[in-house]
Write a protein that holds these residues in place. Structure first.
Motif, short mmCIF file in Angstrom:
data_model
loop_
_atom_site.label_atom_id
_atom_site.label_comp_id
_atom_site.label_asym_id
_atom_site.label_seq_id
_atom_site.Cartn_x
_atom_site.Cartn_y
_atom_site.Cartn_z
N PRO A 80 -94.37 3.01 19.11
CA PRO A 80 -95.64 2.30 19.31
C PRO A 80 -96.00 2.20 20.79
CG PRO A 80 -93.90 0.75 18.80
CD PRO A 80 -93.31 2.12 18.65
N THR A 100 -100.12 6.95 15.52
CA THR A 100 -99.66 6.10 16.61
C THR A 100 -100.08 4.66 16.34
OG1 THR A 100 -99.77 7.90 18.22
CG2 THR A 100 -99.86 5.66 19.10
N ARG A 101 -99.14 3.76 16.54
CA ARG A 101 -99.41 2.34 16.35
C ARG A 101 -99.50 1.65 17.70
NH1 ARG A 101 -94.69 0.34 14.65
NH2 ARG A 101 -93.67 2.28 15.15
N ALA A 112 -103.73 7.93 21.18
CA ALA A 112 -103.51 7.82 19.74
C ALA A 112 -104.25 8.92 18.97
CB ALA A 112 -103.93 6.44 19.25
N MET A 148 -98.92 -2.05 19.68
CA MET A 148 -98.19 -3.30 19.57
C MET A 148 -98.62 -4.18 20.73
SD MET A 148 -94.08 -4.03 19.70
CE MET A 148 -93.76 -2.91 18.37
#
Length: 191
Positions: free
Chosen positions: A62, A123-124, A117, A126
């Motif tokens: 992330p 893709t994360r 992303a 955070m």
């Protein structure tokens, strides 16, 4: 001002005093947050965010948006920085000038994460706390750069991210199995 800023200001003053006293032409160039291939991650650097994010995203990790990713940076692609530096060497109006070199465009960290992303689907993000001392940012005035050289940077952050992602993929192909510039990122902990 910081120690970093003070040392830069001191260097600029010394350049002016030393070279000005012997009538030698000079140009002081101030580079801001350069990104682009072949840059690799640099520990504890807030300026190398494109390399950090692309490296993490390519590994399926992330992207940490410290403080929500609202910090502002003045990111400029290495190709634009190289061109404007060369232009500073030959521009008659750059004689004895101090010139900021950057995009002149305020860019949030989140605005860097989003095109990264796009290059790495899945893709994360955070959201993490803003670390103590992490600068909330700013960006340089670039009007002198534009007037002295009659030129503006041409590579957007979105284009720079695409270039970087393509370069990163190419080094993975050329250096498989944890060799090459990214080797330390792939090696298991040997402790």
């Amino acid at each position: 001002m910081s120690v970093y800023g003070n040392t830069k200001a001191c260097g600029e003053t010394q350049t002016s005093l030393t070279l000005g006293s012997v009538a030698t032409s000079y140009t002081v160039v101030r580079h801001f947050s350069v990104h682009g291939e072949p840059q690799v991650i640099k520990e504890n650097s807030h300026s190398w965010v494109v390399a950090w994010f692309a490296d993490r995203a390519s590994l399926g990790l992330p992207l940490h948006l410290n403080g929500g990713g609202n910090q502002i940076r003045a990111l400029a692609h290495a190709g634009d920085i190289a061109e404007t530096t060369v232009r500073s060497l030959v521009a008659p109006r750059a004689h004895n000038e101090t010139i900021n070199m950057g995009s002149g465009t305020p860019t949030s960290i989140r605005a860097v994460a989003e095109p990264v992303a796009e290059q790495y689907p899945g893709t994360r993000f955070m959201e993490t706390p803003l670390p103590p001392g992490d600068p909330t940012g700013g960006y340089p005035a670039t009007s002198r750069m534009e007037s002295v050289r009659g030129w503006r940077p041409a590579i957007t952050i979105e284009q720079g991210v695409v270039h970087y992602a393509n370069w990163l993929a190419s080094i993975e192909t050329r250096f498989p199995h944890g060799c090459g510039p990214r080797a330390s990122r792939h090696r298991p902990d040997l402790r």
